[in-house]
Write a protein that holds these residues in place. Structure first.
Motif, PDB file in Angstrom:
ATOM      1  N   LEU A  19       0.611  -1.123  -0.010  1.00  0.00           N
ATOM      2  CA  LEU A  19      -0.127  -0.042   0.066  1.00  0.00           C
ATOM      3  C   LEU A  19       1.003   1.217   0.066  1.00  0.00           C
ATOM      4  O   LEU A  19       0.803   2.184  -0.839  1.00  0.00           O
ATOM      5  CB  LEU A  19      -0.927  -0.050   1.288  1.00  0.00           C
ATOM      6  N   ARG A  20       1.977   1.380   1.099  1.00  0.00           N
ATOM      7  CA  ARG A  20       2.751   2.361   1.075  1.00  0.00           C
ATOM      8  C   ARG A  20       3.675   2.641  -0.376  1.00  0.00           C
ATOM      9  O   ARG A  20       3.799   4.145  -0.895  1.00  0.00           O
ATOM     10  CB  ARG A  20       3.737   2.360   2.102  1.00  0.00           C
ATOM     11  N   THR A  21       3.992   1.586  -0.886  1.00  0.00           N
ATOM     12  CA  THR A  21       4.728   1.476  -2.318  1.00  0.00           C
ATOM     13  C   THR A  21       3.684   2.147  -3.330  1.00  0.00           C
ATOM     14  O   THR A  21       4.314   2.931  -4.112  1.00  0.00           O
ATOM     15  CB  THR A  21       5.088   0.022  -2.838  1.00  0.00           C
ATOM     16  N   TYR A  22       2.571   1.801  -3.394  1.00  0.00           N
ATOM     17  CA  TYR A  22       1.668   2.536  -4.327  1.00  0.00           C
ATOM     18  C   TYR A  22       1.460   3.948  -4.140  1.00  0.00           C
ATOM     19  O   TYR A  22       1.400   4.813  -5.085  1.00  0.00           O
ATOM     20  CB  TYR A  22       0.285   1.877  -4.298  1.00  0.00           C
ATOM     21  N   GLN A  23       1.301   4.233  -2.826  1.00  0.00           N
ATOM     22  CA  GLN A  23       1.028   5.579  -2.597  1.00  0.00           C
ATOM     23  C   GLN A  23       2.285   6.447  -2.792  1.00  0.00           C
ATOM     24  O   GLN A  23       1.842   7.463  -3.316  1.00  0.00           O
ATOM     25  CB  GLN A  23       0.676   5.635  -0.800  1.00  0.00           C
ATOM     26  N   LYS A  52      -7.271   0.382  -0.164  1.00  0.00           N
ATOM     27  CA  LYS A  52      -7.699   1.372   0.708  1.00  0.00           C
ATOM     28  C   LYS A  52      -9.233   1.064   0.971  1.00  0.00           C
ATOM     29  O   LYS A  52      -9.663   0.993   2.093  1.00  0.00           O
ATOM     30  CB  LYS A  52      -7.838   2.751   0.254  1.00  0.00           C
ATOM     31  N   ALA A  53      -9.868   0.514   0.077  1.00  0.00           N
ATOM     32  CA  ALA A  53     -11.397   0.228  -0.049  1.00  0.00           C
ATOM     33  C   ALA A  53     -11.344  -1.127   0.881  1.00  0.00           C
ATOM     34  O   ALA A  53     -12.268  -1.260   1.917  1.00  0.00           O
ATOM     35  CB  ALA A  53     -11.804  -0.187  -1.272  1.00  0.00           C
ATOM     36  N   GLU A  54     -10.655  -1.955   0.883  1.00  0.00           N
ATOM     37  CA  GLU A  54     -10.571  -3.348   1.824  1.00  0.00           C
ATOM     38  C   GLU A  54     -10.398  -2.887   3.260  1.00  0.00           C
ATOM     39  O   GLU A  54     -10.996  -3.277   4.071  1.00  0.00           O
ATOM     40  CB  GLU A  54      -9.552  -4.058   1.431  1.00  0.00           C
ATOM     41  N   ILE A  55      -9.224  -1.920   3.392  1.00  0.00           N
ATOM     42  CA  ILE A  55      -9.266  -1.329   5.047  1.00  0.00           C
ATOM     43  C   ILE A  55     -10.757  -0.751   5.404  1.00  0.00           C
ATOM     44  O   ILE A  55     -11.038  -0.960   6.690  1.00  0.00           O
ATOM     45  CB  ILE A  55      -8.195  -0.526   5.099  1.00  0.00           C
ATOM     46  N   ARG A  56     -11.240   0.172   4.452  1.00  0.00           N
ATOM     47  CA  ARG A  56     -12.529   0.925   5.071  1.00  0.00           C
ATOM     48  C   ARG A  56     -13.508   0.040   5.393  1.00  0.00           C
ATOM     49  O   ARG A  56     -14.335   0.144   6.053  1.00  0.00           O
ATOM     50  CB  ARG A  56     -12.545   1.874   3.585  1.00  0.00           C
ATOM     51  N   ALA A  70      -2.146   3.817   7.176  1.00  0.00           N
ATOM     52  CA  ALA A  70      -1.344   2.645   6.330  1.00  0.00           C
ATOM     53  C   ALA A  70      -0.691   2.986   5.075  1.00  0.00           C
ATOM     54  O   ALA A  70       0.386   2.293   4.905  1.00  0.00           O
ATOM     55  CB  ALA A  70      -2.292   1.421   6.444  1.00  0.00           C
ATOM     56  N   SER A  71      -1.149   3.712   4.517  1.00  0.00           N
ATOM     57  CA  SER A  71      -0.656   4.270   3.151  1.00  0.00           C
ATOM     58  C   SER A  71       0.671   5.056   3.262  1.00  0.00           C
ATOM     59  O   SER A  71       1.333   5.319   2.445  1.00  0.00           O
ATOM     60  CB  SER A  71      -1.745   4.983   2.323  1.00  0.00           C
TER      61      SER A  71
END
Length: 414
Positions: A19-23, A52-56, A70-71
């Motif tokens: 997630l951080r890599t994408y962000q 992000k949708a999965e986390i939400r 997390a991002s």
């Protein structure tokens, strides 16, 4: 413990590293005119949104905050942010940031503020957190690199202030008559005379070794000798020690003249400032330059002026004389007043003794927390480690900004 359990679940159950890599890719992707590159960016953006949708979905109450958290923050940064929030129970509502060797570092960043750090600052701005840049540099220099790095619109948004030349003035665009405050205008004439005389004599009366080995920096109320050698080198170490002893003796003579006290070769300035600062005392001892008198024997008229003048030693970096009545603390207080931050809880980041005073002000007034790079002045590191131990690697100010961003997002989710 619920908050800790939720955070633990977030970093255990989801691929936060990806997630951080994408962000980071989406945030820092350079503008290019390439269909292939743009398609790659679009794919990364879609994957980012999906994660992000999965986390939400998994965290109905805190999902938005956790997805953003997390991002941007690693597990360690997030838990440090939560520890800070658990300790203080509030979010950081203003950033107070030194520039040289804090936001940027000649050791790792080619003396440029990293793009990642600049982007994090824009995130804080978008979240409504004012930014106070607190530096010894001139206003022109600071305005130039801020506009280049953050953009003209952000710098002139009304939520950015610059405390420049270590408190000589404060510049807060967008605030009418309060946009520029010249703090030196209220100084006592004796201080003005002291610094004008000191500055006019400092190079002309210096020994050849200092004229060759140092150059003069500062302003009307700050006299700084910097080495003409690489900072931290043996040559820089030796010439800065010599410069400190020279500045002390010159200040002694100048202050004696202003106070109307006869010259004295016993080392009044050496005695006074050695008693004030163990680093100065150590340099004097190492150079066999201990004063011939005790600080208590310094005439009151001389002491009264010394109490208003600061002498600082930065190992292998600089020797400095400055006005205690023009300092970063006063500048920060003036900036916060203009910005309308009447109950500050600041992140104070810096590396030098002038930054330490701001950190101590924040601690004494329950007005914030302090962070410093690992190569900061020993006194700064002692303070930071004794409070929240927020020490980061050289050139990695982004680590601390991510930690504080995590703190704020966790506060938002509470």
């Amino acid at each position: 413990m619920e908050r800790y359990d939720l955070l633990y679940r977030l970093y255990e159950e989801f691929d936060t590293e990806q997630l951080r890599t994408y962000q980071e890719f989406v945030d820092l992707f350079p503008p290019v005119d390439s269909p292939v590159a743009l398609e790659h960016w679009q794919t990364a953006s879609e994957e980012l949104d999906a994660l992000k949708a999965e986390i939400r979905s998994a965290f109905p109450r805190t999902g938005d905050a956790f997805a953003t958290l997390a991002s941007l923050a690693t597990r360690d940064q997030a838990f440090t942010g939560l520890d800070l929030y658990s300790t203080y129970g509030r979010r950081v509502n203003v950033l107070v940031l030194d520039v040289d060797e804090t936001l940027r570092s000649a050791g790792r960043t080619d003396n440029e503020i990293p793009r990642d750090t600049l982007h994090l600052l824009t995130r804080f701005h978008e979240a409504g957190v004012p930014i106070v840049i607190c530096t010894g540099q001139t206003l022109e220099n600071v305005k130039g690199f801020l506009i280049q790095g953050l953009g003209n619109e952000l710098v002139h948004s009304g939520t950015v202030s610059v405390v420049y030349e270590a408190g000589t003035g404060v510049f807060t665009p967008g605030h009418g008559a309060e946009t520029k405050q010249l703090l030196y205008e209220d100084l006592d004439p004796d201080i003005g005379t002291t610094f004008r005389t000191l500055r006019s004599r400092v190079l002309s009366e210096a020994p050849d070794s200092l004229r060759r080995g140092c150059h003069l920096q500062g302003n009307e109320f700050n006299v700084t000798l910097k080495p003409n050698f690489e900072t931290g080198s043996d040559e820089a170490h030796a010439v800065v020690e010599e410069a400190l002893v020279y500045l002390l003796d010159l200040l002694d003579d100048v202050v004696g003249g202003v106070a109307g006290v006869d010259p004295d070769a016993s080392g009044r300035a050496r005695a006074y400032y050695a008693a004030e600062d163990p680093e100065i005392r150590g340099v004097l001892a190492a150079r066999d330059a201990d004063p011939a008198v005790d600080a208590a024997a310094v005439p009151p008229a001389i002491t009264a002026l010394f109490e208003r003048i600061d002498v600082a030693y930065y190992e292998a970096d600089a020797a400095e004389v400055g006005s205690r009545e023009l300092n970063k603390v006063l500048g920060v207080e003036a900036a916060l007043a203009v910005l309308g931050v009447d109950d500050p809880f600041a992140l104070v980041m810096g590396d030098s003794k002038s930054d330490l005073r701001v950190m101590e002000w924040a601690t004494d007034n329950d007005a914030g927390i302090a962070a410093a790079p690992a190569h900061a002045s020993p006194d700064v590191l002692d303070h930071v480690r004794a409070t929240d131990d927020l020490v980061f690697a050289r050139g990695d100010s982004g680590e601390m900004l991510r930690t504080i961003y995590a703190l704020n997002r966790l506060a938002d989710a509470d």
